[in-house]
Design an enzyme around this catalytic site. Structure first.
Site, PDB file in Angstrom:
ATOM      1  N   PRO A   1     -16.865  -6.130   1.541  1.00 40.15           N
ATOM      2  CA  PRO A   1     -16.818  -7.539   0.899  1.00 40.15           C
ATOM      3  C   PRO A   1     -16.939  -7.406  -0.735  1.00 40.15           C
ATOM      4  O   PRO A   1     -16.414  -8.233  -1.193  1.00 40.15           O
ATOM      5  CB  PRO A   1     -18.336  -8.091   1.394  1.00 40.15           C
TER       6      PRO A   1
ATOM      7  N   ALA B   1     -16.164  -4.505  -2.398  1.00 43.45           N
ATOM      8  CA  ALA B   1     -15.439  -3.462  -2.819  1.00 43.45           C
ATOM      9  C   ALA B   1     -13.990  -3.423  -2.507  1.00 43.45           C
ATOM     10  O   ALA B   1     -13.567  -3.083  -1.317  1.00 43.45           O
ATOM     11  CB  ALA B   1     -15.771  -2.117  -2.439  1.00 43.45           C
TER      12      ALA B   1
ATOM     13  N   SER C   1     -10.113  -4.056  -4.920  1.00 49.09           N
ATOM     14  CA  SER C   1      -9.640  -3.321  -5.917  1.00 49.09           C
ATOM     15  C   SER C   1     -10.549  -2.273  -6.403  1.00 49.09           C
ATOM     16  O   SER C   1     -10.011  -1.304  -6.650  1.00 49.09           O
ATOM     17  CB  SER C   1      -9.177  -4.201  -6.935  1.00 49.09           C
TER      18      SER C   1
ATOM     19  N   GLU D   1      -3.144  -1.918   0.265  1.00 49.52           N
ATOM     20  CA  GLU D   1      -2.893  -0.669  -0.572  1.00 49.52           C
ATOM     21  C   GLU D   1      -2.733  -0.601  -1.959  1.00 49.52           C
ATOM     22  O   GLU D   1      -2.017   0.026  -2.520  1.00 49.52           O
ATOM     23  CB  GLU D   1      -1.766   0.137   0.248  1.00 49.52           C
TER      24      GLU D   1
ATOM     25  N   THR E   1      -3.103  -3.940  -5.064  1.00 48.86           N
ATOM     26  CA  THR E   1      -2.218  -5.258  -5.269  1.00 48.86           C
ATOM     27  C   THR E   1      -1.352  -4.923  -6.396  1.00 48.86           C
ATOM     28  O   THR E   1      -1.598  -3.637  -7.208  1.00 48.86           O
ATOM     29  CB  THR E   1      -3.197  -6.539  -5.954  1.00 48.86           C
TER      30      THR E   1
HETATM   31  C1  LIG Z   1      -2.920  -7.586   5.815  1.00 46.70           C
HETATM   32  C2  LIG Z   1      -3.934  -6.862   5.237  1.00 46.70           C
HETATM   33  C3  LIG Z   1      -4.261  -5.673   5.742  1.00 46.70           C
HETATM   34  C4  LIG Z   1      -5.401  -4.546   4.868  1.00 46.70           C
HETATM   35  N1  LIG Z   1      -5.645  -3.461   5.912  1.00 46.70           N
HETATM   36  C5  LIG Z   1      -6.525  -2.885   5.112  1.00 46.70           C
HETATM   37  C6  LIG Z   1      -6.940  -1.792   5.747  1.00 46.70           C
HETATM   38  O1  LIG Z   1      -6.530  -1.405   6.856  1.00 46.70           O
HETATM   39  N2  LIG Z   1      -7.904  -0.812   5.301  1.00 46.70           N
HETATM   40  C7  LIG Z   1      -8.580  -1.166   4.006  1.00 46.70           C
HETATM   41  O2  LIG Z   1      -9.638  -0.708   3.674  1.00 46.70           O
HETATM   42  N3  LIG Z   1      -8.333  -2.393   3.573  1.00 46.70           N
HETATM   43  C8  LIG Z   1      -7.358  -3.153   3.829  1.00 46.70           C
HETATM   44  N4  LIG Z   1      -7.086  -4.412   3.244  1.00 46.70           N
HETATM   45  C9  LIG Z   1      -7.715  -4.756   2.246  1.00 46.70           C
HETATM   46  C10 LIG Z   1      -7.042  -4.602   1.083  1.00 46.70           C
HETATM   47  O3  LIG Z   1      -6.734  -3.267   0.510  1.00 46.70           O
HETATM   48  C11 LIG Z   1      -7.630  -5.346  -0.249  1.00 46.70           C
HETATM   49  O4  LIG Z   1      -7.224  -6.951   0.143  1.00 46.70           O
HETATM   50  C12 LIG Z   1      -6.877  -5.225  -1.590  1.00 46.70           C
HETATM   51  O5  LIG Z   1      -7.321  -3.920  -1.922  1.00 46.70           O
HETATM   52  C13 LIG Z   1      -7.384  -6.196  -2.597  1.00 46.70           C
HETATM   53  O6  LIG Z   1      -8.648  -6.255  -2.497  1.00 46.70           O
HETATM   54  P1  LIG Z   1      -9.367  -7.709  -2.401  1.00 46.70           P
HETATM   55  O7  LIG Z   1      -8.833  -8.417  -1.269  1.00 46.70           O
HETATM   56  O8  LIG Z   1     -10.882  -7.655  -2.356  1.00 46.70           O
HETATM   57  O9  LIG Z   1      -9.063  -8.607  -3.642  1.00 46.70           O
HETATM   58  P2  LIG Z   1      -9.779  -8.392  -5.274  1.00 46.70           P
HETATM   59  O10 LIG Z   1      -9.810  -6.865  -5.324  1.00 46.70           O
HETATM   60  O11 LIG Z   1     -10.979  -9.221  -5.321  1.00 46.70           O
HETATM   61  O12 LIG Z   1      -8.686  -9.033  -6.152  1.00 46.70           O
HETATM   62  C14 LIG Z   1      -8.198 -10.405  -6.088  1.00 46.70           C
HETATM   63  C15 LIG Z   1      -7.237 -10.566  -7.388  1.00 46.70           C
HETATM   64  O13 LIG Z   1      -7.916 -10.128  -8.544  1.00 46.70           O
HETATM   65  C16 LIG Z   1      -6.938  -9.231  -9.207  1.00 46.70           C
HETATM   66  N5  LIG Z   1      -7.637  -8.130  -9.813  1.00 46.70           N
HETATM   67  C17 LIG Z   1      -8.757  -7.356  -9.445  1.00 46.70           C
HETATM   68  N6  LIG Z   1      -9.048  -6.537 -10.284  1.00 46.70           N
HETATM   69  C18 LIG Z   1      -8.090  -6.740 -11.291  1.00 46.70           C
HETATM   70  C19 LIG Z   1      -8.084  -6.153 -12.845  1.00 46.70           C
HETATM   71  N7  LIG Z   1      -8.715  -4.947 -12.920  1.00 46.70           N
HETATM   72  N8  LIG Z   1      -7.127  -6.665 -13.584  1.00 46.70           N
HETATM   73  C20 LIG Z   1      -6.414  -7.484 -12.997  1.00 46.70           C
HETATM   74  N9  LIG Z   1      -6.168  -8.195 -11.865  1.00 46.70           N
HETATM   75  C21 LIG Z   1      -7.210  -7.663 -11.092  1.00 46.70           C
HETATM   76  C22 LIG Z   1      -6.060  -8.598  -8.005  1.00 46.70           C
HETATM   77  O14 LIG Z   1      -5.069  -8.164  -8.143  1.00 46.70           O
HETATM   78  C23 LIG Z   1      -5.966  -9.882  -6.941  1.00 46.70           C
HETATM   79  O15 LIG Z   1      -4.758 -10.423  -7.532  1.00 46.70           O
HETATM   80  C24 LIG Z   1      -6.077  -5.136   3.937  1.00 46.70           C
HETATM   81  C25 LIG Z   1      -5.797  -6.395   3.187  1.00 46.70           C
HETATM   82  C26 LIG Z   1      -4.639  -7.235   4.027  1.00 46.70           C
HETATM   83  C27 LIG Z   1      -4.268  -8.475   3.128  1.00 46.70           C
END
Ligand SMILES: Cc1cc2nc3c(=O)[nH]c(=O)nc-3n(C[C@H](O)[C@H](O)[C@H](O)COP(=O)(O)OP(=O)(O)OC[C@H]3O[C@@H](n4cnc5c(N)ncnc54)[C@H](O)[C@@H]3O)c2cc1C
Length: 379
Positions: free
Chosen positions: A128, A130, A132, A362, A364
């Site tokens: 939740p 952790a 990006s 994997e 964004t």
């Molecule tokens: C269909 C699906 C399958 C998935 N499967 C897996 C899996 O099997 N295993 C696993 O571990 N995870 C999985 N995930 C999770 C996925 O890896 C994360 O959703 C992703 O890493 C982004 O994290 P977050 O959703 O928390 O977004 P956040 O990290 O909160 O980001 C939200 C937004 O802020 C932006 N942002 C964040 N930091 C910065 C920065 N420093 N500068 C500019 N912009 C930034 C991001 O680009 C994004 O647009 C899955 C996600 C989806 C949607």
């Protein structure tokens, strides 16, 4: 659909026949399967697809560390069924840490059954707090005698609830930050591991949360050394990102194919849509962007297969460009097909629902851009 001629410079002769066979398999045995009606059906279908992939030997390139082979298979599968593609992808992501750093014992215990499609894997990194920022992982693992005890929770985990084996990232030394993260192989039936419930997407894709409460695993569940988990996770993602880009190309290729068929057939204002220049402009842009993306994908995969240690920039370029390209291409396809394109039964609607997540998981697009810029500025 997979135009091997375009990327032939990057392929071996064996890849050409693999691409042909993969396209035939995907067209005949995967594309013909109906889209699951709900999340429960998607979970059953994912296991069935894994059995099909395992029995047919389609998972082999993962185990051969043949990245170009994996890309060719993902292109073929994603064009036919985004769910089948996700099943292949997750088997790769869950297994690659074992292939890269597993002990002889861990490999002997798991790999044959994973390759056969009998054991389904998952990669449990995101939490939740952790996403990006993977270094913020808060799940803890502490050594107690001959065991590790895990406590914490994971979210947005593909295959959660249906996997047999989870590759789990947890901190063994919170004070050390990313250098305190370790990687564990946790079987689904480990005491204290609980499926926290499904997270339902608009596209069929088994996803959910996991809870670890006093979850006990033997000490030999540790993959590699303590504190090396962050590196293992990043190495697996680095290696597999070009395959996400390949999946995007497969979806864009299918979108283009559906668009071409439609605009040649559909007549408005007394002639086929294909004769209108605004329509042609979309087709030209889709084909050009797809070509550029495929060159980036197979360049990155080629470099890795040639033994390059890291393909960080190449993979980030391929992933960000191809997934953004595929989003535009699929959207253009829906636009060209018009009202029928937003009907849930239409193949481009299925692509429209599936393609969005590729820009997020994997790493964004923004994170890929930061990686590319970081490498540039380092130089
Ligand atoms: C269909 C699906 C399958 C998935 N499967 C897996 C899996 O099997 N295993 C696993 O571990 N995870 C999985 N995930 C999770 C996925 O890896 C994360 O959703 C992703 O890493 C982004 O994290 P977050 O959703 O928390 O977004 P956040 O990290 O909160 O980001 C939200 C937004 O802020 C932006 N942002 C964040 N930091 C910065 C920065 N420093 N500068 C500019 N912009 C930034 C991001 O680009 C994004 O647009 C899955 C996600 C989806 C949607």
């Amino acid at each position: 659909m997979t135009d091997t001629w375009l990327v032939r410079t990057f392929l071996e002769p064996g890849h050409l026949s693999l691409a042909g066979k993969a396209m035939a398999f995907a067209g005949e045995q995967i594309a013909t399967r109906p889209e699951p009606a709900d999340d429960a059906a998607a979970r059953t279908e994912a296991r069935e697809l894994l059995r099909l992939l395992g029995r047919g030997g389609w998972l082999k390139p993962i185990f051969d560390l043949d990245l170009r082979g994996c890309c060719l298979i993902r292109e073929a599968l994603s064009a036919a069924s985004p769910l089948a593609d996700a099943v292949f992808a997750l088997q790769g992501l869950g297994t690659t840490p074992i292939l890269l750093r597993g002990s002889a014992g861990q490999k002997a215990r798991w790999l044959d059954r994973i390759a056969a499609g009998e054991v389904m894997t998952a990669f449990a990194m995101t939490e939740p707090e952790a996403g990006s920022d993977v270094s913020a992982i808060a799940t803890r693992a502490r050594r107690e005698g001959s065991e590790y005890i895990l406590d914490g929770g994971k979210t947005l985990i593909s295959n959660a609830g249906i996997a047999d084996l989870y590759t789990v990232f947890a901190s063994t030394d919170p004070a050390a930050g990313p250098k305190g993260i370790s990687c564990f192989l946790v079987p689904a039936d480990a005491p204290g591991l609980r499926f926290a419930g499904p997270q339902v997407l608009s596209s069929p894709h088994p996803l959910g949360g996991l809870t670890f409460e006093n979850c006990r695993v033997p000490a030999d569940a540790l993959l590699g050394e303590e504190g090396r988990g962050f590196g293992i996770g990043l190495a697996a993602l680095d290696r597999l990102r070009p395959t996400v880009a390949a999946a995007a190309c497969g979806m864009a290729a299918r979108a283009l194919e559906e668009s071409l068929a439609h605009v040649k057939r559909r007549r408005q204002f007394g002639k086929p849509l294909a004769e209108f220049q605004l329509v042609q402009q979309k087709l030209a842009r889709m084909a050009t962007d797809l070509t550029a993306a495929r060159l980036l994908v197979y360049r990155a995969a080629y470099e890795k297969d040639q033994g390059q240690e890291r393909i960080t920039t190449e993979a980030a370029m391929a992933k960000s460009f191809a997934t953004e390209m595929a989003q535009r291409a699929v959207d253009d396809a829906v636009q060209l097909i018009g009202g029928r394109g937003v009907l849930a039964s239409h193949p481009v609607d299925r692509l429209y629902r599936a393609v969005r997540a590729l820009r997020i998981y994997e790493g964004t697009t923004e994170i890929q851009q930061l990686i590319i810029a970081g490498e540039l500025l380092k130089g």
